[in-house]
Design an enzyme around this catalytic site. Structure first.
Site, short mmCIF file in Angstrom:
data_model
loop_
_atom_site.label_atom_id
_atom_site.label_comp_id
_atom_site.label_asym_id
_atom_site.label_seq_id
_atom_site.Cartn_x
_atom_site.Cartn_y
_atom_site.Cartn_z
N CYS A 2 0.83 -1.20 0.00
CA CYS A 2 0.00 0.00 0.00
C CYS A 2 0.87 1.25 0.00
O CYS A 2 2.05 1.22 0.29
CB CYS A 2 -0.95 0.05 1.19
SG CYS A 2 -1.99 -1.39 1.40
N LYS A 597 6.44 -4.84 -2.61
CA LYS A 597 7.88 -4.60 -2.43
C LYS A 597 8.24 -4.46 -0.97
O LYS A 597 9.21 -5.03 -0.50
CB LYS A 597 8.28 -3.33 -3.20
CG LYS A 597 9.76 -2.98 -3.09
CD LYS A 597 10.63 -3.99 -3.80
CE LYS A 597 12.08 -3.58 -3.80
NZ LYS A 597 12.93 -4.61 -4.41
#
EC number: 2.6.1.16
Length: 602
Positions: A2, A597
């Site tokens: 997010c 990531k």
């Protein structure tokens, strides 16, 4: 996982929000949205899918204040109703949130009976709670926000807008990253400095359980009880060239190619003018004082720890143990009397590692963070930090951070060993050897076309594959298999070659791809014996070998480097294997499905 962006002031909020969200795409997401205010007018726009789909829906949306969000689903499916931003019951308040609210169901039952919810997210519960306190109990926005923050449990970064007051954004954080970006005539909010690097390189940290009132011309930091806190700004060492692809089709390929440069940057960072290795003396002493080193990490960083274990033990004369952060967060094993925790994290925001670090700090255990991001949470909260100097890594699949982590730990091991008078450390010419590694990587990169052909023949249609190796090569096999599976979706496992006969060889059948790694002269012939075993059962074998153990039949031959550093050069062809396998399957190399990531929730 997010991302949050926000801006207030003399700007085109829509453009800044969209551009900021694009910069945060690397973190992983499945939906996105923005809320923009222009006086009494406001616009809420959401989309499932890529930022480009959101951008296409924002034509005519203008304003000077706004918040935006990329969502990676944790509560509720990826739908527009579940996408952020979320509105309160009366739609006056709008909120974006990263993290997980642990007690959201309790809040819903105790405080929000009769409220109507459009989605299934914990975030919607939070904004309804704030709205209830402001509108039903008559509290000011600030007091309503504070009251909600005292009730909410979990990890979060919040950015809140009151549609009746477009001059301010309220933000708060706990265990989830959030920064303030400082501009001229405007100020910003972001999860990551890269989101706003086009607008500013001046940032202000927010610490856990702090609330910030952000206006166009001021930033006020408070704790949850209203006590003001002074906070200096810092300059982010980033520029636009660091975060662009340039002429590359994918960030991953660019970052693979950057690895020789990263090795040389590390040499510059950790040597003096005379070429001597220089590491913070306090870090050296922390290692000297420890009777055991515990490396805590996740994913690729965990593999980098394994690849560095032998080097650290032999050069520092200190035993090293590896731990998976997500396991240690809920129960540590019996520790030695004088432990040192080393946390390895590209982002410095890994939630599982932070959970362990918090416990380590409570126990008084000294800690070192090895990270690519200065000012990150793990960097701030550990006693010491070593930086990777690798530049931003955008692709979800880590490449240059892995090799930089091993190289950085090599500098640590060398410095401690020299200080201890360790003969191996004194004889280890790290600067020279790492220069050879950089040259070896460059040589491998010049063979991309050859590697691509071999990969296409081996992996284009397969569903399963195996990497095998012994010693250091086994640790590289673990990382190589992760890289292949996470972006190509080929089910791949990395095994110690000697373990094949203890069960795994049952999976070998006609045409099964097996990729073998060979760099150790003592172990190479044993691995070749395992190669013969799988070949006899129909496996298609691809061998990657260093020159000192290579044979004419090997597929990819690498320059021989120092054994401590061989995982750095050996991993590069496996990164290219993963890249080309993914490319020829028509998949998105940089943004694999279901992955983020930076994993900022537990």
């Amino acid at each position: 996982m997010c991302g949050i962006v926000g801006v207030v002031g003399n700007t085109n909020a829509t453009d800044i929000l969209i551009q900021g969200l694009e910069k945060l795409e690397y973190r992983g997401y499945d939906s996105a949205g923005i809320f923009v205010l222009d006086g009494a007018d406001n616009h809420l726009v959401k989309a499932v899918g890529r930022i480009a789909e959101l951008s296409a829906k924002t034509a005519g949306v203008e304003g000077t204040t706004g918040i935006g969000h990329t969502r990676w689903a944790t509560h509720g499916k990826p739908t527009e109703d579940n996408a952020h931003p979320h509105r309160s019951e009366t739609e006056r308040f709008v909120l974006v949130h990263n993290g997980v609210i642990e007690n959201y169901l309790e809040i819903k039952e105790e405080y929000l009976a009769g409220h109507h919810f459009k989605g299934q997210t914990d975030t919607e519960i939070a904004v309804h709670l704030i709205g209830k306190f402001a509108e039903e109990e008559g509290l000011s926005v600030l007091e309503a926000f504070k009251k909600a923050l005292h009730i909410i449990r979990g990890s979060y970064a919040f950015a809140l807008v009151d549609s009746q007051d477009p001059e301010v954004i309220y933000v708060a954080k706990n265990k989830s990253p959030l920064l303030i970006g400082l501009g001229e005539g405007y100020n910003m909010v972001c999860s990551d400095a890269m989101a706003m690097i086009r607008e500013t390189n001046q940032y202000m940290e927010i610490h856990d359980q702090e609330l910030v009132i952000v206006k166009a011309d001021s930033v006020e930091v408070q704790d949850y009880d209203g006590n003001r806190r002074e906070r200096a700004s810092y300059t982010a060492e980033l520029d636009l060239s660091d975060i662009g692809k340039g002429t590359y089709p994918y960030y991953m390929l660019k970052e693979i190619d950057e690895q020789p440069t990263v090795m040389r940057k590390l040499i510059q960072a950790y040597t003096d003018e005379a070429g001597q290795v220089v590491v913070d003396p306090d870090i050296i002493k922390a290692v000297q004082d420890a009777d055991r080193i515990y490396i805590l990490a996740a994913g690729t960083s965990y593999h980098a720890g394994f690849a560095s274990k032998k080097m650290l033990e032999e050069l520092t004369d200190t035993p090293v143990e590896l731990g998976i952060s997500s396991e240690w967060g809920y129960g540590m094993p019996l520790l030695s009397k004088k432990p040192l925790f080393i946390f390895i994290s590209q982002s410095g925001e890994t939630a599982d590692s932070r959970q362990v670090l918090v416990k380590a700090n409570e126990m008084g255990i000294p800690s070192l963070t090895v990270t690519n991001v200065p000012g990150s949470t793990l960097s701030r909260e550990a006693n010491y930090t070593m930086l990777l100097h690798a530049g931003p890594e955008i692709a979800v699949a880590s490449t240059k951070a892995y090799t930089a982590q091993i190289a950085a730990l090599a500098f640590l091991a060398k410095a401690v060993g020299e200080a201890n008078g360790n003969a191996k450390a004194q004889a280890f010419d790290l600067v020279h050897e790492l220069s050879i590694v950089a040259q070896s990587i460059e040589s491998t990169l010049s063979e991309k076309e050859t590697i691509e052909v071999k990969v296409r023949e081996l992996l284009e249609t397969t569903r399963n594959a195996f990497y095998i190796g012994r010693g250091q090569d086994y640790y590289v096999a673990m990382e190589a298999s992760l890289k292949l599976k996470e972006i190509s979706y080929i089910q791949c496992e990395g095994f110690a070659a000697g373990e094949l006969k203890h069960g795994t060889i049952a999976l070998i059948e006609e045409g099964t791809p097996v990729l073998a790694l060979l760099s150790d002269p003592v172990l190479a012939n044993h691995t070749r014996g395992n190669i013969q075993e799988v070949a006899a059962r129909g496996a298609k074998v691809l061998t990657i070998a260093e020159e000192n153990v290579a044979k004419d039949t090997d597929d990819i031959v690498l320059t021989t480097v120092h054994p401590y550093l061989s995982p750095i050069s050996m991993v590069v062809p496996t990164q290219l294997v993963a890249y080309f396998a993914t490319l020829h399957r028509g998949l998105d190399v940089d943004k694999p499905r279901n992955l983020a990531k930076s994993v900022t929730v537990e």
